[in-house]
Design a protein around this motif. Structure first.
Motif, PDB file in Angstrom:
ATOM      1  N   SER A 190       0.821  -1.205   0.000  1.00  0.00           N
ATOM      2  CA  SER A 190       0.000   0.000   0.000  1.00  0.00           C
ATOM      3  C   SER A 190       0.859   1.261   0.000  1.00  0.00           C
ATOM      4  O   SER A 190       0.583   2.226  -0.720  1.00  0.00           O
ATOM      5  N   LEU A 193       2.510   1.641  -3.521  1.00  0.00           N
ATOM      6  CA  LEU A 193       1.553   2.109  -4.522  1.00  0.00           C
ATOM      7  C   LEU A 193       1.153   3.560  -4.288  1.00  0.00           C
ATOM      8  O   LEU A 193       0.928   4.314  -5.240  1.00  0.00           O
ATOM      9  N   VAL A 196       4.468   5.970  -5.306  1.00  0.00           N
ATOM     10  CA  VAL A 196       5.064   5.925  -6.644  1.00  0.00           C
ATOM     11  C   VAL A 196       4.148   6.688  -7.593  1.00  0.00           C
ATOM     12  O   VAL A 196       2.930   6.475  -7.603  1.00  0.00           O
ATOM     13  N   ALA A 198       3.402   6.617 -10.737  1.00  0.00           N
ATOM     14  CA  ALA A 198       2.570   5.901 -11.697  1.00  0.00           C
ATOM     15  C   ALA A 198       1.344   5.257 -11.052  1.00  0.00           C
ATOM     16  O   ALA A 198       0.320   5.046 -11.713  1.00  0.00           O
ATOM     17  N   THR A 199       1.441   4.930  -9.772  1.00  0.00           N
ATOM     18  CA  THR A 199       0.333   4.220  -9.103  1.00  0.00           C
ATOM     19  C   THR A 199      -0.279   5.042  -7.976  1.00  0.00           C
ATOM     20  O   THR A 199      -1.144   4.546  -7.257  1.00  0.00           O
ATOM     21  N   GLU A 200       0.152   6.284  -7.833  1.00  0.00           N
ATOM     22  CA  GLU A 200      -0.289   7.100  -6.700  1.00  0.00           C
ATOM     23  C   GLU A 200      -1.802   7.261  -6.664  1.00  0.00           C
ATOM     24  O   GLU A 200      -2.430   7.178  -5.599  1.00  0.00           O
ATOM     25  N   LYS A 201      -2.406   7.489  -7.830  1.00  0.00           N
ATOM     26  CA  LYS A 201      -3.854   7.714  -7.866  1.00  0.00           C
ATOM     27  C   LYS A 201      -4.637   6.464  -7.493  1.00  0.00           C
ATOM     28  O   LYS A 201      -5.729   6.540  -6.936  1.00  0.00           O
ATOM     29  N   ILE A 202      -4.095   5.305  -7.820  1.00  0.00           N
ATOM     30  CA  ILE A 202      -4.738   4.048  -7.418  1.00  0.00           C
ATOM     31  C   ILE A 202      -4.565   3.820  -5.922  1.00  0.00           C
ATOM     32  O   ILE A 202      -5.497   3.437  -5.212  1.00  0.00           O
ATOM     33  N   GLY A 203      -3.348   4.087  -5.435  1.00  0.00           N
ATOM     34  CA  GLY A 203      -3.054   3.875  -4.028  1.00  0.00           C
ATOM     35  C   GLY A 203      -3.941   4.691  -3.100  1.00  0.00           C
ATOM     36  O   GLY A 203      -4.239   4.268  -1.991  1.00  0.00           O
ATOM     37  N   ARG A 204      -4.378   5.864  -3.563  1.00  0.00           N
ATOM     38  CA  ARG A 204      -5.220   6.717  -2.717  1.00  0.00           C
ATOM     39  C   ARG A 204      -6.542   6.056  -2.344  1.00  0.00           C
ATOM     40  O   ARG A 204      -7.193   6.455  -1.380  1.00  0.00           O
TER      41      ARG A 204
END
Length: 256
Positions: A190, A193, A196, A198-204
Protein backbone atom coordinates in the motif's frame (compact mmCIF):
# COMPACT_ATOMS: atom_id res chain seq x y z
CA UNK A 1 -29.43 -20.14 20.17
CA UNK A 2 -30.63 -16.58 20.75
CA UNK A 3 -28.53 -13.62 19.60
CA UNK A 4 -27.75 -12.60 23.18
CA UNK A 5 -26.50 -16.10 23.95
CA UNK A 6 -24.31 -16.05 20.84
CA UNK A 7 -22.81 -12.72 21.86
CA UNK A 8 -22.20 -14.00 25.38
CA UNK A 9 -20.48 -17.13 24.09
CA UNK A 10 -18.32 -15.09 21.67
CA UNK A 11 -17.29 -12.78 24.51
CA UNK A 12 -16.26 -15.83 26.55
CA UNK A 13 -14.20 -17.14 23.63
CA UNK A 14 -12.43 -13.84 23.01
CA UNK A 15 -11.53 -13.03 26.61
CA UNK A 16 -10.32 -16.56 27.28
CA UNK A 17 -7.70 -16.41 24.49
CA UNK A 18 -4.37 -14.91 25.57
CA UNK A 19 -3.58 -13.60 22.09
CA UNK A 20 -6.51 -11.17 22.35
CA UNK A 21 -5.00 -9.41 25.35
CA UNK A 22 -1.50 -9.43 23.88
CA UNK A 23 -2.43 -8.05 20.47
CA UNK A 24 -4.65 -5.29 21.84
CA UNK A 25 -2.04 -4.35 24.45
CA UNK A 26 0.60 -4.22 21.73
CA UNK A 27 -1.68 -1.98 19.65
CA UNK A 28 -1.89 0.53 22.49
CA UNK A 29 1.80 0.44 23.46
CA UNK A 30 3.25 0.61 19.95
CA UNK A 31 0.91 3.36 18.76
CA UNK A 32 1.45 5.61 21.76
CA UNK A 33 5.19 5.02 22.19
CA UNK A 34 6.03 5.55 18.51
CA UNK A 35 3.73 8.57 18.31
CA UNK A 36 5.51 10.18 21.28
CA UNK A 37 8.92 9.44 19.77
CA UNK A 38 8.06 10.90 16.36
CA UNK A 39 6.45 13.93 18.01
CA UNK A 40 9.61 14.60 20.05
CA UNK A 41 11.82 14.22 16.97
CA UNK A 42 9.53 16.52 14.95
CA UNK A 43 9.76 19.23 17.63
CA UNK A 44 13.55 19.09 17.55
CA UNK A 45 13.65 19.28 13.74
CA UNK A 46 11.06 22.06 13.36
CA UNK A 47 13.61 24.91 13.38
CA UNK A 48 15.53 23.32 10.50
CA UNK A 49 12.41 22.78 8.36
CA UNK A 50 11.89 24.77 5.19
CA UNK A 51 9.03 27.27 4.90
CA UNK A 52 7.16 24.80 2.66
CA UNK A 53 7.48 22.00 5.23
CA UNK A 54 6.25 24.28 8.00
CA UNK A 55 3.12 25.11 5.99
CA UNK A 56 2.11 21.44 6.07
CA UNK A 57 3.26 20.79 9.65
CA UNK A 58 0.37 18.91 11.25
CA UNK A 59 0.88 18.35 15.01
CA UNK A 60 -2.29 16.25 15.25
CA UNK A 61 -1.34 13.86 12.46
CA UNK A 62 2.23 13.57 13.79
CA UNK A 63 0.96 12.25 17.12
CA UNK A 64 -0.73 9.41 15.19
CA UNK A 65 2.54 8.34 13.49
CA UNK A 66 2.57 5.17 15.62
CA UNK A 67 -0.62 3.90 14.03
CA UNK A 68 1.37 2.69 11.02
CA UNK A 69 2.75 -0.06 13.29
CA UNK A 70 -0.11 -0.22 15.77
CA UNK A 71 -2.53 -1.12 13.00
CA UNK A 72 -0.50 -4.27 12.31
CA UNK A 73 -1.24 -5.51 15.83
CA UNK A 74 -4.91 -4.67 15.26
CA UNK A 75 -4.78 -6.71 12.03
CA UNK A 76 -3.43 -9.68 13.98
CA UNK A 77 -6.28 -9.28 16.49
CA UNK A 78 -8.92 -9.25 13.73
CA UNK A 79 -7.44 -12.28 12.00
CA UNK A 80 -7.02 -14.37 15.15
CA UNK A 81 -10.54 -13.62 16.43
CA UNK A 82 -12.00 -15.30 13.35
CA UNK A 83 -9.43 -17.85 12.19
CA UNK A 84 -8.38 -19.32 15.55
CA UNK A 85 -11.51 -21.45 15.52
CA UNK A 86 -10.60 -22.89 12.12
CA UNK A 87 -7.01 -23.73 13.07
CA UNK A 88 -8.12 -25.38 16.34
CA UNK A 89 -11.11 -27.23 14.83
CA UNK A 90 -13.44 -25.44 17.27
CA UNK A 91 -15.42 -24.09 14.32
CA UNK A 92 -17.27 -27.43 13.94
CA UNK A 93 -18.52 -27.23 17.53
CA UNK A 94 -19.43 -23.55 17.17
CA UNK A 95 -21.46 -24.11 13.99
CA UNK A 96 -23.16 -27.15 15.49
CA UNK A 97 -24.29 -24.96 18.41
CA UNK A 98 -25.23 -22.00 16.14
CA UNK A 99 -26.22 -23.40 12.73
CA UNK A 100 -27.51 -19.98 11.59
CA UNK A 101 -24.26 -18.78 10.07
CA UNK A 102 -25.36 -15.18 9.76
CA UNK A 103 -26.14 -15.10 13.48
CA UNK A 104 -22.84 -16.79 14.30
CA UNK A 105 -20.74 -14.37 12.22
CA UNK A 106 -22.63 -11.25 13.28
CA UNK A 107 -22.28 -12.21 16.96
CA UNK A 108 -18.53 -12.68 16.59
CA UNK A 109 -18.18 -9.41 14.65
CA UNK A 110 -20.28 -7.47 17.18
CA UNK A 111 -18.14 -8.52 20.15
CA UNK A 112 -14.78 -8.09 18.41
CA UNK A 113 -15.79 -4.75 16.86
CA UNK A 114 -16.96 -3.35 20.19
CA UNK A 115 -13.64 -4.38 21.74
CA UNK A 116 -11.63 -2.91 18.85
CA UNK A 117 -13.64 0.33 19.05
CA UNK A 118 -13.03 0.74 22.78
CA UNK A 119 -9.29 0.06 22.43
CA UNK A 120 -9.02 2.14 19.24
CA UNK A 121 -10.68 5.20 20.81
CA UNK A 122 -8.65 4.98 24.02
CA UNK A 123 -5.46 4.60 21.97
CA UNK A 124 -6.31 7.50 19.70
CA UNK A 125 -7.04 9.94 22.53
CA UNK A 126 -3.97 8.82 24.52
CA UNK A 127 -1.71 9.08 21.45
CA UNK A 128 -3.00 12.58 20.75
CA UNK A 129 -2.61 14.03 24.25
CA UNK A 130 0.79 12.41 24.91
CA UNK A 131 2.02 13.34 21.43
CA UNK A 132 0.98 16.96 21.95
CA UNK A 133 2.80 16.99 25.29
CA UNK A 134 6.00 16.02 23.43
CA UNK A 135 5.48 18.79 20.85
CA UNK A 136 5.59 21.54 23.48
CA UNK A 137 4.71 24.97 22.07
CA UNK A 138 3.99 23.43 18.64
CA UNK A 139 1.06 21.44 19.99
CA UNK A 140 -2.55 21.57 18.85
CA UNK A 141 -5.54 21.79 21.16
CA UNK A 142 -8.45 19.36 21.15
CA UNK A 143 -10.71 22.38 20.62
CA UNK A 144 -8.92 23.57 17.46
CA UNK A 145 -10.88 23.22 14.20
CA UNK A 146 -10.80 19.65 12.89
CA UNK A 147 -8.77 18.21 15.77
CA UNK A 148 -11.59 16.41 17.63
CA UNK A 149 -12.76 14.95 14.31
CA UNK A 150 -9.23 13.66 13.66
CA UNK A 151 -8.91 12.08 17.12
CA UNK A 152 -12.29 10.35 16.93
CA UNK A 153 -11.46 9.38 13.36
CA UNK A 154 -8.26 7.71 14.58
CA UNK A 155 -10.31 5.40 16.78
CA UNK A 156 -12.72 4.65 13.93
CA UNK A 157 -9.79 3.96 11.60
CA UNK A 158 -8.34 1.34 13.96
CA UNK A 159 -11.77 -0.26 14.33
CA UNK A 160 -12.27 -0.47 10.56
CA UNK A 161 -8.82 -2.03 10.16
CA UNK A 162 -9.83 -4.79 12.59
CA UNK A 163 -13.18 -5.30 10.82
CA UNK A 164 -11.52 -5.52 7.40
CA UNK A 165 -9.09 -8.11 8.77
CA UNK A 166 -12.00 -10.12 10.21
CA UNK A 167 -13.69 -10.14 6.81
CA UNK A 168 -10.53 -11.32 5.05
CA UNK A 169 -9.95 -14.00 7.69
CA UNK A 170 -13.55 -15.23 7.29
CA UNK A 171 -12.89 -15.67 3.57
CA UNK A 172 -9.46 -17.33 3.87
CA UNK A 173 -10.02 -19.21 7.18
CA UNK A 174 -6.28 -19.69 7.70
CA UNK A 175 -4.45 -17.34 10.12
CA UNK A 176 -1.12 -17.81 8.36
CA UNK A 177 -2.58 -17.16 4.91
CA UNK A 178 -4.57 -14.15 6.12
CA UNK A 179 -1.58 -12.57 7.88
CA UNK A 180 0.66 -13.50 4.95
CA UNK A 181 -1.52 -11.37 2.70
CA UNK A 182 -2.59 -8.53 5.02
CA UNK A 183 0.78 -7.75 6.63
CA UNK A 184 2.75 -7.17 3.41
CA UNK A 185 -0.25 -5.42 1.87
CA UNK A 186 -0.60 -2.77 4.61
CA UNK A 187 3.08 -2.53 5.55
CA UNK A 188 4.68 -2.53 2.09
CA UNK A 189 2.44 -2.74 -0.96
CA UNK A 190 0.00 0.00 0.00
CA UNK A 191 2.82 2.42 0.85
CA UNK A 192 4.65 1.65 -2.37
CA UNK A 193 1.55 2.11 -4.52
CA UNK A 194 0.66 5.33 -2.70
CA UNK A 195 4.10 6.89 -3.10
CA UNK A 196 5.06 5.92 -6.64
CA UNK A 197 3.94 8.46 -9.23
CA UNK A 198 2.57 5.90 -11.70
CA UNK A 199 0.33 4.22 -9.10
CA UNK A 200 -0.29 7.10 -6.70
CA UNK A 201 -3.85 7.71 -7.87
CA UNK A 202 -4.74 4.05 -7.42
CA UNK A 203 -3.05 3.87 -4.03
CA UNK A 204 -5.22 6.72 -2.72
CA UNK A 205 -8.26 4.45 -2.89
CA UNK A 206 -6.76 1.57 -0.89
CA UNK A 207 -8.37 1.17 2.55
CA UNK A 208 -5.54 2.47 4.72
CA UNK A 209 -4.51 5.29 2.37
CA UNK A 210 -8.09 6.56 2.13
CA UNK A 211 -8.95 5.95 5.79
CA UNK A 212 -6.02 7.80 7.35
CA UNK A 213 -7.19 11.00 5.67
CA UNK A 214 -9.60 11.36 8.60
CA UNK A 215 -6.62 11.94 10.94
CA UNK A 216 -5.19 14.86 8.95
CA UNK A 217 -5.99 18.40 10.07
CA UNK A 218 -3.47 20.31 7.94
CA UNK A 219 -3.44 18.98 4.37
CA UNK A 220 -0.06 18.64 2.60
CA UNK A 221 0.94 21.48 0.28
CA UNK A 222 -0.41 20.91 -3.28
CA UNK A 223 -2.65 18.10 -2.02
CA UNK A 224 -4.99 17.11 -4.87
CA UNK A 225 -6.66 14.13 -3.19
CA UNK A 226 -10.18 13.94 -4.68
CA UNK A 227 -11.93 13.33 -1.34
CA UNK A 228 -12.00 14.84 2.14
CA UNK A 229 -11.56 13.29 5.60
CA UNK A 230 -15.05 11.75 5.80
CA UNK A 231 -14.98 10.78 2.13
CA UNK A 232 -11.75 8.85 2.77
CA UNK A 233 -13.27 7.08 5.75
CA UNK A 234 -16.31 6.27 3.61
CA UNK A 235 -14.07 4.63 0.99
CA UNK A 236 -12.43 2.58 3.72
CA UNK A 237 -15.86 1.57 5.05
CA UNK A 238 -16.80 0.30 1.56
CA UNK A 239 -13.72 -1.95 1.60
CA UNK A 240 -14.80 -3.26 5.00
CA UNK A 241 -18.35 -3.95 3.81
CA UNK A 242 -16.99 -5.82 0.76
CA UNK A 243 -14.67 -7.95 2.92
CA UNK A 244 -17.41 -8.80 5.43
CA UNK A 245 -19.90 -9.66 2.69
CA UNK A 246 -17.31 -11.92 1.07
CA UNK A 247 -16.70 -13.63 4.41
CA UNK A 248 -20.41 -14.12 5.02
CA UNK A 249 -21.09 -15.55 1.53
CA UNK A 250 -18.20 -18.02 1.76
CA UNK A 251 -19.16 -19.02 5.31
CA UNK A 252 -22.64 -19.91 4.08
CA UNK A 253 -21.43 -21.89 1.07
CA UNK A 254 -18.62 -23.91 2.61
CA UNK A 255 -18.58 -26.72 5.11
CA UNK A 256 -16.81 -26.15 8.40
Amino acid sequence: MAATQVIRSEWTKIRSVASTVWTLSLTVLVTIALGMLISALSKNEFDSMSARERLSFDPTFISFAGMSLGQLAMIVFGVLVVSNEYSSGMIRTSLAAVPQRGTFLSGKLAVATALALAVGMATSFAAFFLGQAMLGDLKASIGDPGVLRAVIGGGLYMTLIAMFSMGVAAMLRSPMLSLGILMPFFFLISNILGNVGATEKIGRFLPDQAGNKIMQVVPPVDDDTPYGPWGGLGIMALWVVAALLGGYVLLRRRDA
